[in-house]
Design a protein around this motif. Structure first.
Motif, mmCIF file in Angstrom:
data_model
loop_
_atom_site.group_PDB
_atom_site.id
_atom_site.type_symbol
_atom_site.label_atom_id
_atom_site.label_comp_id
_atom_site.label_asym_id
_atom_site.label_seq_id
_atom_site.Cartn_x
_atom_site.Cartn_y
_atom_site.Cartn_z
ATOM 1 N N ALA A 168 0.815 -1.221 0.000
ATOM 2 C CA ALA A 168 0.000 0.000 0.000
ATOM 3 C C ALA A 168 0.842 1.262 0.000
ATOM 4 N N ALA A 169 2.146 1.123 0.298
ATOM 5 C CA ALA A 169 2.976 2.300 0.557
ATOM 6 C C ALA A 169 3.547 2.907 -0.718
ATOM 7 N N ASP A 170 3.248 4.175 -0.948
ATOM 8 C CA ASP A 170 3.987 4.910 -1.982
ATOM 9 C C ASP A 170 5.315 5.355 -1.395
ATOM 10 N N VAL A 171 5.276 5.653 -0.119
ATOM 11 C CA VAL A 171 6.496 6.058 0.590
ATOM 12 C C VAL A 171 6.611 5.193 1.837
ATOM 13 N N TRP A 172 7.749 4.568 2.008
ATOM 14 C CA TRP A 172 8.012 3.749 3.193
ATOM 15 C C TRP A 172 9.031 4.509 4.028
ATOM 16 N N HIS A 191 9.665 18.506 2.026
ATOM 17 C CA HIS A 191 10.177 19.509 1.078
ATOM 18 C C HIS A 191 10.324 18.970 -0.344
ATOM 19 N N GLU A 192 10.713 17.727 -0.460
ATOM 20 C CA GLU A 192 11.012 17.215 -1.806
ATOM 21 C C GLU A 192 9.803 16.596 -2.487
ATOM 22 N N ARG A 193 8.804 16.183 -1.689
ATOM 23 C CA ARG A 193 7.694 15.492 -2.343
ATOM 24 C C ARG A 193 6.336 16.124 -2.053
ATOM 25 N N LEU A 194 6.000 16.288 -0.765
ATOM 26 C CA LEU A 194 4.634 16.725 -0.451
ATOM 27 C C LEU A 194 4.388 18.162 -0.899
ATOM 28 N N GLU A 195 5.289 19.062 -0.566
ATOM 29 C CA GLU A 195 5.088 20.460 -0.965
ATOM 30 C C GLU A 195 5.038 20.626 -2.485
ATOM 31 N N PRO A 196 6.035 20.108 -3.216
ATOM 32 C CA PRO A 196 5.956 20.276 -4.680
ATOM 33 C C PRO A 196 4.783 19.517 -5.315
ATOM 34 N N PHE A 197 4.427 18.379 -4.751
ATOM 35 C CA PHE A 197 3.280 17.620 -5.277
ATOM 36 C C PHE A 197 2.011 18.473 -5.145
ATOM 37 N N GLU A 198 1.833 19.070 -3.964
ATOM 38 C CA GLU A 198 0.654 19.914 -3.730
ATOM 39 C C GLU A 198 0.618 21.059 -4.735
ATOM 40 N N LEU A 199 1.756 21.701 -4.915
ATOM 41 C CA LEU A 199 1.842 22.827 -5.851
ATOM 42 C C LEU A 199 1.479 22.367 -7.273
ATOM 43 N N ASN A 200 2.012 21.229 -7.656
ATOM 44 C CA ASN A 200 1.746 20.702 -9.003
ATOM 45 C C ASN A 200 0.268 20.387 -9.206
ATOM 46 N N VAL A 201 -0.358 19.784 -8.190
ATOM 47 C CA VAL A 201 -1.789 19.452 -8.319
ATOM 48 C C VAL A 201 -2.593 20.741 -8.463
ATOM 49 N N SER A 207 4.795 16.157 -13.597
ATOM 50 C CA SER A 207 6.215 16.038 -13.294
ATOM 51 C C SER A 207 6.900 15.247 -14.402
ATOM 52 N N ARG A 208 8.184 15.516 -14.560
ATOM 53 C CA ARG A 208 8.963 14.858 -15.613
ATOM 54 C C ARG A 208 10.285 14.406 -15.026
ATOM 55 N N LEU A 209 10.931 13.490 -15.713
ATOM 56 C CA LEU A 209 12.252 13.043 -15.265
ATOM 57 C C LEU A 209 13.252 14.152 -15.541
ATOM 58 N N SER A 210 14.104 14.422 -14.562
ATOM 59 C CA SER A 210 15.134 15.431 -14.831
ATOM 60 C C SER A 210 16.224 14.826 -15.718
ATOM 61 N N HIS A 211 16.470 13.532 -15.560
ATOM 62 C CA HIS A 211 17.452 12.855 -16.412
ATOM 63 C C HIS A 211 16.799 11.617 -17.023
ATOM 64 N N SER A 310 1.228 12.430 -14.409
ATOM 65 C CA SER A 310 1.077 12.560 -12.960
ATOM 66 C C SER A 310 1.799 13.807 -12.453
ATOM 67 N N CYS A 311 1.245 14.393 -11.394
ATOM 68 C CA CYS A 311 1.840 15.581 -10.762
ATOM 69 C C CYS A 311 2.845 15.214 -9.683
ATOM 70 N N ASP A 312 3.001 13.939 -9.398
ATOM 71 C CA ASP A 312 3.846 13.507 -8.284
ATOM 72 C C ASP A 312 5.322 13.639 -8.660
ATOM 73 N N PRO A 313 6.052 14.524 -7.981
ATOM 74 C CA PRO A 313 7.466 14.696 -8.334
ATOM 75 C C PRO A 313 8.295 13.460 -8.024
ATOM 76 N N GLY A 314 7.747 12.563 -7.218
ATOM 77 C CA GLY A 314 8.499 11.366 -6.862
ATOM 78 C C GLY A 314 8.126 10.149 -7.677
ATOM 79 N N ARG A 315 7.207 10.285 -8.615
ATOM 80 C CA ARG A 315 6.791 9.136 -9.421
ATOM 81 C C ARG A 315 6.256 9.631 -10.758
ATOM 82 N N VAL A 316 7.114 9.720 -11.715
ATOM 83 C CA VAL A 316 6.659 10.163 -13.028
ATOM 84 C C VAL A 316 5.808 9.045 -13.631
#
Ligand code: ADP
Length: 401
Positions: A168-172, A191-201, A207-211, A310-316
């Protein structure tokens, strides 16, 4: 607004994480607190309980004797059902009220011990699980919370196991280390996921891959895809007639860009153009990309689709919406199943991708450069499908009723 589900086994450190998230600015809705509030003094919930179970379930001060009520319903399924019929709707209503009252830019954290047990993951943009081994949790409950070992063990046994929580975990959030290292993980998560995810939604930014490089196969890709498909189903309901994990991340053992591709089948593309569909997907964190999207058929024709990210910066993740049963829809599934079935083709495809990735810098030209290989592969994949009597597989996540 971002909706985050937070859970963890008893003694895992969930309350510690919840408190830190609140201090960072999250709006925490604590399920235990809500459950107590809806049966607090003067509530319709308490009145209904007294009517059903009698005044014996009240303490001397007129408040609910929770342990006493617990003993009444323990081992009596009918009584428990009656109790839940009183409390559950009130709990849902109050929880929804709390969430609705949060500011549009809030990160709402639902602190929910039974999130996994009640299969609630699809209701959130993200599920965070605080994880500790049974031994660690037992030690904390006994040493720090003063529980007896038997009591602690009994409570742990009544909860979901770690395997179910991991699924069930997206984040463990591993909490085997010190409280300081847990704090550091929570800070990073915020800082790296919840805040930017909220902003993106809120702003409809995907979100896109940086590399966009090739990644080693990740055995958790299918489980990640299943969680995302569950959210799509929750958002659009029966409009999604099929829900599949497709693309390279759906082929175990294949190197791939770390992008999860999903295919949502609709009756007609008009269904995906309906504002209700677009808005529900956006609210769930999948934004529709403007412009005309299509797949290239072999003979120069094109197959139209809709494309969301997806808007999730941690899961494109990409969502390809295609008409269920159409050639483009079918091709995505034939190709996946063929590569799953044929190890030599899988190796050949991986080699082609690796070779190209070394040569081509941008994803655009990468996609173009793959075309000739795809044209040849098309013939082989279709021959395989023909020989093996391939039929469209069931959805990876069953569509809504
Ligand atoms: P939960 O809410 O999951 O039941 P808590 O956050 O209340 O768990 O944590 C259980 C106990 O363990 C608390 O006393 C807490 O202070 C303590 N604790 C949490 N994380 C750690 C850690 N990493 N190291 C030591 N103690 C911890």
């Amino acid at each position: 607004m971002l909706r985050v589900g937070l859970t963890g086994g008893i003694g895992s450190g969930k309350s510690t994480v919840s408190a830190q998230l609140a201090a960072l600015g999250a709006v925490v809705v604590d399920a235990d607190v809500v459950a107590r509030e809806v049966v607090g003094p003067g509530t319709p919930g308490l009145a209904a309980i007294v009517e059903r179970f009698g005044a014996d379930v009240l303490g001397p001060d007129g408040t609910l004797d929770r342990p006493g009520l617990g003993r009444v319903v323990f081992g009596d399924p009918e009584a428990l059902r009656d109790l839940e019929a009183i409390t559950h709707p009130a709990i849902w209503a109050r929880t929804a009220e709390r969430v609705a009252a949060a500011r549009p830019d809030a990160v709402v954290v639902h602190d929910m011990p039974l999130l996994v047990e009640k299969s609630m993951g699809s209701q959130y943009h993200l599920v965070v699980v605080v994880g500790s081994t049974e031994e660690t949790r037992l030690r904390r409950l006994v040493d720090l919370r003063g529980m007896t070992e038997d009591d602690a063990r009994a409570r742990m046994a009544a909860q979901a196991d770690d395997e179910a929580r991991r699924a069930a975990a997206d984040v463990w959030l591993d909490n085997e280390g010190t409280t300081d290292s847990l704090r550091a993980s929570v800070l990073r998560l915020w800082h790296e996921r919840l805040e930017p995810f909220e902003l993106n939604v809120r702003h409809g930014i995907r979100s896109r891959l940086s590399h966009p490089t090739l990644a080693a196969p990740d055995p958790t890709w299918p489980a990640q895809a299943a969680r995302l498909l569950g959210r799509v189903r929750q958002a659009v309901g029966p409009a999604a007639v099929t829900l599949h994990h497709i693309g390279s991340t759906a082929v175990p053992g294949l190197v791939a860009k770390d992008v999860v591709d999903l295919q949502v089948g609709v009756r007609a593309l008009d269904d995906a153009d309906a504002p209700a569909f677009v808005d529900a997907m956006a609210a769930a964190g999948f934004v529709r990309l403007p412009g005309e999207w299509h797949d290239n058929a072999k003979d120069g024709r094109t197959w139209p689709k809709r494309f969301l990210g997806s808007c999730d910066p941690g899961r494109v993740a990409h969502v390809h919406v295609r008409e269920a049963g159409s050639p483009g829809w079918e091709w995505a599934l034939v190709f996946r199943d063929w590569l799953r079935a044929d190890g030599d083709e899988r190796v050949a495809y991986a080699e082609m991708k690796t070779e190209l990735a070394g040569r081509v810098a941008t994803t655009g030209s990468y996609a173009e450069a793959k075309e000739p290989w795809f044209e040849a592969a098309d013939v082989r994949a279709r021959a395989w499908a023909e020989e093996n009597g391939w039929r469209a597989p069931d959805s990876d996540v069953p569509p809504a009723g």
